[in-house]
Scaffold this motif. Structure first.
Motif, PDB file in Angstrom:
ATOM      1  N   THR A  58       1.020  -0.979   0.011  1.00 18.12           N
ATOM      2  CA  THR A  58      -0.051   0.041  -0.046  1.00 18.12           C
ATOM      3  C   THR A  58       0.838   1.312   0.186  1.00 18.12           C
ATOM      4  N   CYS A  59       0.624   2.208  -0.842  1.00 17.24           N
ATOM      5  CA  CYS A  59       1.448   3.388  -0.712  1.00 17.24           C
ATOM      6  C   CYS A  59       0.880   4.268   0.386  1.00 17.24           C
ATOM      7  N   SER A  60       2.227   4.526   1.167  1.00 16.14           N
ATOM      8  CA  SER A  60       1.826   5.226   2.339  1.00 16.14           C
ATOM      9  C   SER A  60       1.668   6.782   1.950  1.00 16.14           C
ATOM     10  N   ALA A  61       1.657   7.139   0.743  1.00 13.71           N
ATOM     11  CA  ALA A  61       1.301   8.684   0.454  1.00 13.71           C
ATOM     12  C   ALA A  61       0.035   8.748   0.119  1.00 13.71           C
ATOM     13  N   CYS A  62      -0.544   8.008  -0.811  1.00 12.63           N
ATOM     14  CA  CYS A  62      -1.858   7.989  -1.284  1.00 12.63           C
ATOM     15  C   CYS A  62      -2.813   7.047  -1.132  1.00 12.63           C
ATOM     16  N   GLY A  63      -2.475   5.810  -0.724  1.00 15.90           N
ATOM     17  CA  GLY A  63      -3.253   4.940  -0.338  1.00 15.90           C
ATOM     18  C   GLY A  63      -3.469   3.776  -1.252  1.00 15.90           C
ATOM     19  N   GLU A  64      -2.918   4.182  -2.681  1.00 20.28           N
ATOM     20  CA  GLU A  64      -3.051   3.134  -3.766  1.00 20.28           C
ATOM     21  C   GLU A  64      -2.392   1.787  -3.415  1.00 20.28           C
ATOM     22  N   VAL A  65      -3.105   0.477  -3.688  1.00 23.05           N
ATOM     23  CA  VAL A  65      -2.588  -0.549  -3.629  1.00 23.05           C
ATOM     24  C   VAL A  65      -2.176  -1.291  -4.789  1.00 23.05           C
TER      25      VAL A  65
HETATM   26 ZN   LIG Z   1       0.943   6.657  -3.960  1.00 29.99          ZN
END
Ligand SMILES: [Zn+2]
Length: 402
Positions: free
Chosen positions: A323-330
């Protein structure tokens, strides 16, 4: 609060003989109880417990002619063997340990004593049924009331006593308000033992690595020795000593790391389920048990409790690595060999482990808030709630249902 001190003891010849018989009795009770439990489960599908089945059975056994000799030993020590078996099964069912095994006289021996006859002095301890005072090196001043003494004999042939004291003091209460900056997420990896959400990485220490490779070499030497030979017995002792060195090096390191984590933060967040799942992977299991994460977590736990800090264990699976810790995209499935990646959603470049640690921190903060702790954001550089929400939405049905 309870405090434990482990001291080396030097029983004389007579005491050694009594202790060895006592260890034998405890071992027999454990092994019999395990055999009965296994058998009953196999034949009738029943799960026997210490309280309702095994302890009463022990009483019956002591009345029989065959096992009447058990009466000469500390009854509490024998009962404790049944209770320890319960605990071992619980650890197994909850995925923390493997299936309980029969104890061999070559392995570590132990017996637990908690009745009125236990005592400790400057240079000695006493336990029930063992004549006189056992010489001991009590390196720290005992504080509080002595609750129990557990005696052990290591495979190296050394004897120890674990003294448990109750000091009567209440544990300090953790603060109601914990700023985000005082929360640390810790990802436990293999290349690095601990990666913190602020980016700090703690590698496997050299002295531990050295002790481990020394142990592996000694184990190989042992396996080449002829069974039953005197050289094999010698090699076994060398391996036992190498084991102790690894354990000491690991403990020492875990104490330092856990102390720093607890000292520097108000709350420490760790994942526990990941450890369990990964240990199922047999290729990794060895490396992981070497890493000793469980030991590290339990040290963080008691240090936190004593100093009024919090340990938050994340026991539900969440895709913390991808999971991207900046935007939440998995991101899509990611193999363990992928060490860094760029987010397809926002383009931020992530170090796999640090990103996971940041996600662990976010999930921990969420859990802290759910538990009523006020966690004010400060610094304002990150959008902390984003990634957490996304991690929950992305198919972690178990987390939502529970
Ligand atoms: Zn991201």
């Amino acid at each position: 609060m309870r405090r434990a001190i482990r001291v080396r003891i030097y029983p004389d010849a007579e005491q050694t003989a009594v202790l060895e018989r006592q260890f034998g009795a405890v071992r027999l009770v454990w092994n019999k109880a395990l055999a009965i439990r296994k058998h009953r489960y196999k034949v009738r599908g029943e799960r026997l417990t210490a309280k309702h089945d095994l302890k009463p059975l022990l009483k019956v056994a002591k009345r029989s002619r065959k096992y009447a000799w058990l009466k000469q030993f500390d009854a509490m020590a024998l009962q404790q063997a049944c209770l320890n078996l319960d605990r071992a099964f619980q650890n197994f069912f909850e995925g923390r340990a493997r299936y309980p095994r029969f104890k061999s006289k070559r392995g570590t021996q132990s017996s637990y004593h908690c009745t009125g006859k236990i005592a400790v002095g400057d240079t000695w301890i006493t336990v029930p049924k063992v004549p006189g005072r056992i010489e001991a090196v009590v390196h720290r001043d005992p504080v509080g009331k002595l609750k129990s003494i557990t005696l052990t004999r290591e495979p190296t042939g050394k004897y120890y006593a674990a003294l448990l004291f109750e000091d009567g003091a209440e544990a300090p209460q953790p603060a109601d308000v914990v700023p985000e900056s005082a929360v640390v997420g810790v990802d436990m990896g293999l290349a690095h033992l601990a990666i913190e959400s602020d980016g700090r990485k703690t590698p496997n220490p050299h002295h531990l690595k050295r002790a481990q490779s020394n142990l592996r070499r000694k184990q190989k030497e042992l396996s080449r020795k002829k069974r039953g030979s005197r050289n094999r017995a010698k090699a076994r002792l060398t391996v036992a000593r190498a084991h102790v060195r690894v354990a000491n090096a690991r403990n020492d390191f875990q104490h330092k790391l856990s102390k720093r984590l607890v000292d520097e933060n108000q709350a420490v967040i760790v994942e526990t389920l990941a450890v369990k799942n990964m240990v199922r992977n047999r290729r990794l299991a060895r490396a992981i048990s070497d890493a000793g994460w469980h030991g590290l977590i339990s040290k963080i736990a008691y240090k936190a409790e004593r100093s009024g800090k919090r340990l938050v264990k994340l026991d539900r699976w969440a895709p913390t690595s991808k999971t991207c810790s900046a935007c939440g995209e998995v991101a899509e499935a990611m193999s363990l060999s992928v060490r860094d990646w760029a987010c397809a959603g926002c383009g931020v470049h992530h170090d796999r482990d640090i990103n996971a640690a940041v996600n662990i921190k976010h999930l921990g903060i969420q859990k802290l808030r759910a538990g009523g702790t006020h966690v004010p954001a400060c610094g304002g550089l990150r959008k902390p709630t984003h990634a957490v929400a996304a991690a929950d939405e992305t198919g972690n049905k178990a987390a939502r249902a529970a």
